[in-house]
Design a protein around this motif. Structure first.
Motif, PDB file in Angstrom:
ATOM      1  N   GLN A 176       0.828  -1.209   0.000  1.00  0.00           N
ATOM      2  CA  GLN A 176       0.000   0.000   0.000  1.00  0.00           C
ATOM      3  C   GLN A 176       0.858   1.253   0.000  1.00  0.00           C
ATOM      4  OE1 GLN A 176      -2.367   0.522   3.497  1.00  0.00           O
ATOM      5  NE2 GLN A 176      -3.695   2.047   2.572  1.00  0.00           N
ATOM      6  N   ARG A 177       1.932   1.249   0.802  1.00  0.00           N
ATOM      7  CA  ARG A 177       2.809   2.423   0.846  1.00  0.00           C
ATOM      8  C   ARG A 177       3.453   2.680  -0.522  1.00  0.00           C
ATOM      9  NH1 ARG A 177       3.858   0.655   6.291  1.00  0.00           N
ATOM     10  NH2 ARG A 177       5.445  -0.817   5.557  1.00  0.00           N
ATOM     11  N   LYS A 178       3.880   1.612  -1.168  1.00  0.00           N
ATOM     12  CA  LYS A 178       4.462   1.788  -2.498  1.00  0.00           C
ATOM     13  C   LYS A 178       3.431   2.301  -3.495  1.00  0.00           C
ATOM     14  CE  LYS A 178       8.062  -1.741  -1.963  1.00  0.00           C
ATOM     15  NZ  LYS A 178       8.584  -3.043  -2.466  1.00  0.00           N
ATOM     16  N   PHE A 179       2.209   1.775  -3.382  1.00  0.00           N
ATOM     17  CA  PHE A 179       1.158   2.234  -4.291  1.00  0.00           C
ATOM     18  C   PHE A 179       0.862   3.716  -4.071  1.00  0.00           C
ATOM     19  CE2 PHE A 179      -3.352   3.191  -4.842  1.00  0.00           C
ATOM     20  CZ  PHE A 179      -3.493   2.945  -6.201  1.00  0.00           C
ATOM     21  N   GLU A 186       2.251   9.748 -10.084  1.00  0.00           N
ATOM     22  CA  GLU A 186       1.525   9.653 -11.346  1.00  0.00           C
ATOM     23  C   GLU A 186       0.355  10.623 -11.419  1.00  0.00           C
ATOM     24  OE1 GLU A 186       2.424   7.989 -13.934  1.00  0.00           O
ATOM     25  OE2 GLU A 186       4.157   7.095 -12.951  1.00  0.00           O
ATOM     26  N   LEU A 187      -0.290  10.898 -10.290  1.00  0.00           N
ATOM     27  CA  LEU A 187      -1.449  11.792 -10.315  1.00  0.00           C
ATOM     28  C   LEU A 187      -1.051  13.257 -10.252  1.00  0.00           C
ATOM     29  CD1 LEU A 187      -3.844   9.829  -7.918  1.00  0.00           C
ATOM     30  CD2 LEU A 187      -3.987   9.992 -10.409  1.00  0.00           C
ATOM     31  N   ARG A 188       0.032  13.554  -9.575  1.00  0.00           N
ATOM     32  CA  ARG A 188       0.432  14.951  -9.453  1.00  0.00           C
ATOM     33  C   ARG A 188       1.064  15.483 -10.734  1.00  0.00           C
ATOM     34  NH1 ARG A 188       3.342  14.172  -3.627  1.00  0.00           N
ATOM     35  NH2 ARG A 188       1.525  14.484  -2.279  1.00  0.00           N
ATOM     36  N   THR A 189       1.795  14.637 -11.438  1.00  0.00           N
ATOM     37  CA  THR A 189       2.539  15.109 -12.613  1.00  0.00           C
ATOM     38  C   THR A 189       1.643  15.721 -13.683  1.00  0.00           C
ATOM     39  OG1 THR A 189       4.300  13.505 -12.202  1.00  0.00           O
ATOM     40  CG2 THR A 189       4.155  14.435 -14.419  1.00  0.00           C
ATOM     41  N   GLY A 227      -5.992  19.516  -4.774  1.00  0.00           N
ATOM     42  CA  GLY A 227      -6.359  19.413  -3.366  1.00  0.00           C
ATOM     43  C   GLY A 227      -7.039  18.095  -3.047  1.00  0.00           C
ATOM     44  N   LEU A 228      -7.891  17.626  -3.975  1.00  0.00           N
ATOM     45  CA  LEU A 228      -8.572  16.356  -3.783  1.00  0.00           C
ATOM     46  C   LEU A 228      -7.574  15.205  -3.730  1.00  0.00           C
ATOM     47  CD1 LEU A 228     -11.097  14.596  -3.613  1.00  0.00           C
ATOM     48  CD2 LEU A 228     -11.240  14.684  -6.120  1.00  0.00           C
ATOM     49  N   ILE A 229      -6.618  15.204  -4.640  1.00  0.00           N
ATOM     50  CA  ILE A 229      -5.612  14.139  -4.669  1.00  0.00           C
ATOM     51  C   ILE A 229      -4.754  14.175  -3.412  1.00  0.00           C
ATOM     52  CG2 ILE A 229      -3.546  13.352  -5.875  1.00  0.00           C
ATOM     53  CD1 ILE A 229      -4.894  14.194  -8.483  1.00  0.00           C
ATOM     54  N   GLU A 230      -4.333  15.376  -3.011  1.00  0.00           N
ATOM     55  CA  GLU A 230      -3.538  15.492  -1.788  1.00  0.00           C
ATOM     56  C   GLU A 230      -4.315  14.973  -0.586  1.00  0.00           C
ATOM     57  OE1 GLU A 230      -0.499  16.337  -1.210  1.00  0.00           O
ATOM     58  OE2 GLU A 230       0.085  16.932  -3.244  1.00  0.00           O
ATOM     59  N   GLY A 231      -5.604  15.310  -0.535  1.00  0.00           N
ATOM     60  CA  GLY A 231      -6.426  14.841   0.578  1.00  0.00           C
ATOM     61  C   GLY A 231      -6.581  13.335   0.586  1.00  0.00           C
ATOM     62  N   LEU A 232      -6.823  12.733  -0.596  1.00  0.00           N
ATOM     63  CA  LEU A 232      -6.970  11.274  -0.670  1.00  0.00           C
ATOM     64  C   LEU A 232      -5.679  10.557  -0.282  1.00  0.00           C
ATOM     65  CD1 LEU A 232      -9.061  10.933  -3.958  1.00  0.00           C
ATOM     66  CD2 LEU A 232      -9.836  10.465  -1.630  1.00  0.00           C
ATOM     67  N   LEU A 233      -4.540  11.084  -0.748  1.00  0.00           N
ATOM     68  CA  LEU A 233      -3.260  10.461  -0.406  1.00  0.00           C
ATOM     69  C   LEU A 233      -2.965  10.598   1.085  1.00  0.00           C
ATOM     70  CD1 LEU A 233      -1.115  11.617  -3.472  1.00  0.00           C
ATOM     71  CD2 LEU A 233      -2.078   9.358  -3.051  1.00  0.00           C
TER      72      LEU A 233
END
Length: 394
Positions: A176-179, A186-189, A227-233
């Protein structure tokens, strides 16, 4: 009031708890006590029967007188006196036997219960080791293993099963940590590339008004997606127990959150009041700052013009407490629990134009759980909420 996550209650003293060790002690002692009572009853009955069968029957010749203690007796009187004396001696012997046997049984029962307690401790020693390792694993050390030595019995089987479960859990969390790390990249780029392209387009002096307006809209949407991606991560990372803890002062964490939220509070005409006392705990400073930030931001955003937000920290009874109280609309009690679910906003549509993405309180709950803390939420009669978060100091 809603307690979404509480620390484990204080345990009763070991001697007052109905533990397996105490139950085994009672079982061992009880079995000895029952066996002792049966043995005592059997010996008592056998001795009584033996005394009854072994009675002496002395008799005098006819017309013979015998003087006992100065009293002359005929043969018939002598036989009666002899029967009475034998009955008294038998009763005295049986009573003495019963009293001494009960005393011996009492003393041996105390010794048996003590011996049973020691034996129960020896029998349950592997289970205590398993419990100790399980408690340590629950405290975030997934690399520990029991590796129980000894005969191939039920405890060894339980230990091996628990170790296998920890191996699978450790591999799953590592995966999970690696994912999360790969997904973060991959999502931020692409979002970063989109933001750069939009900023370049908006910087073009020859761009039309319509293009600039579209660019600003797309840039806001892109910022919201980031912001959504940061929150989910962050939510995925904070769901796990902390592996490293350092001393963190909640007062310092809350002060930084207040400083960072000050501009938005001034824009919304909300006054911030803080009373920050020292409250040091072992935890992750970055995650705790996110907790304070999310709570204060929510208190500011779900407020009314000329409203207030009171922030305080304190340490008492081994617990570090952060309290955030805000004015605002009246919140029904039945909506409190739903506020901590992802993408849930209080009487606000999911597509509403707001800086939040609906994950703030979900992240707060996950971080608090990772620190072994608890949350209390209480709607205020005059409107707004009182949120109190507690963390164990140790």
């Amino acid at each position: 009031m809603s307690r979404l996550s509480r620390m484990a209650p204080s345990q009763l003293p070991a001697l007052l708890r109905s533990t397996i060790k105490m139950r085994l002690t009672a079982l061992y002692g009880g079995m000895f006590l029952i066996a002792g009572v049966l043995l005592l009853s059997t010996v008592y009955l056998l001795v009584r029967q033996s005394l009854n069968e072994g009675r002496l029957n002395l008799s005098l010749a006819p017309n013979t007188l015998m003087t006992i203690n100065g009293v002359p007796m005929t043969p018939e009187q002598f036989e009666q006196w002899q029967t009475i004396q034998q009955i008294h001696q038998r009763d005295a012997a049986l009573n003495s036997l019963l009293q001494q046997s009960l005393l011996a049984l009492l003393l041996l029962s105390v010794i048996a219960f003590g011996f049973g307690y020691v034996m129960a401790g020896r029998v349950l020693r592997p289970l205590e080791r398993i419990t100790s390792i399980a408690r340590e694993v629950a405290g975030s050390n997934l690399h520990r293993r029991i590796d129980l030595d000894g005969p191939d019995d039920e405890f060894k089987e339980l230990s091996d099963t628990f170790d296998d479960m920890l191996d699978r859990l450790d591999r799953s969390l590592e995966s999970q940590r690696k994912f999360v790390a790969n997904a973060s990249h991959e999502l931020r780029t692409p979002l970063a590339i989109n933001r750069t392209l939009l900023e370049v387009a908006l910087g073009d002096p020859d761009a039309s008004v319509e293009l600039k307006q579209l660019g600003k809209t797309l840039l806001a949407t892109n910022e919201r997606s980031e912001g959504l991606i940061e929150g989910l991560l962050l939510l995925a990372r904070s769901d796990n127990e902390l592996t490293e803890r350092k001393p963190v002062d909640l007062a310092e964490v809350a002060r930084r959150a207040v400083d960072q939220t000050g501009a938005e509070a001034a824009e919304r005409k909300v006054r911030l009041h803080d009373e920050l006392g020292p409250a040091v705990l072992q935890g992750n400073g970055v995650l705790l700052e996110r907790v304070a930030m999310n709570l204060i931001q929510n208190a500011v955003r779900y407020n009314r013009p000329d409203g207030t937000v009171d922030i305080s920290t304190e340490s008492a009874a081994g617990v570090a407490v952060l309290t955030v109280v805000n004015t605002g609309p009246v919140v029904p009690g039945y909506e409190v629990d739903n506020m901590f679910e992802p993408f849930r906003r209080l009487r606000t549509e999911r597509i509403a134009s707001d800086k939040g993405v609906g994950l703030g309180l979900s992240i707060v709950r996950s971080i608090v759980r990772a620190h072994g803390g608890w949350i209390e939420v209480e709607p205020r009669e005059e409107g707004g909420l009182m949120m109190r978060i507690g963390f164990p100091v140790g």
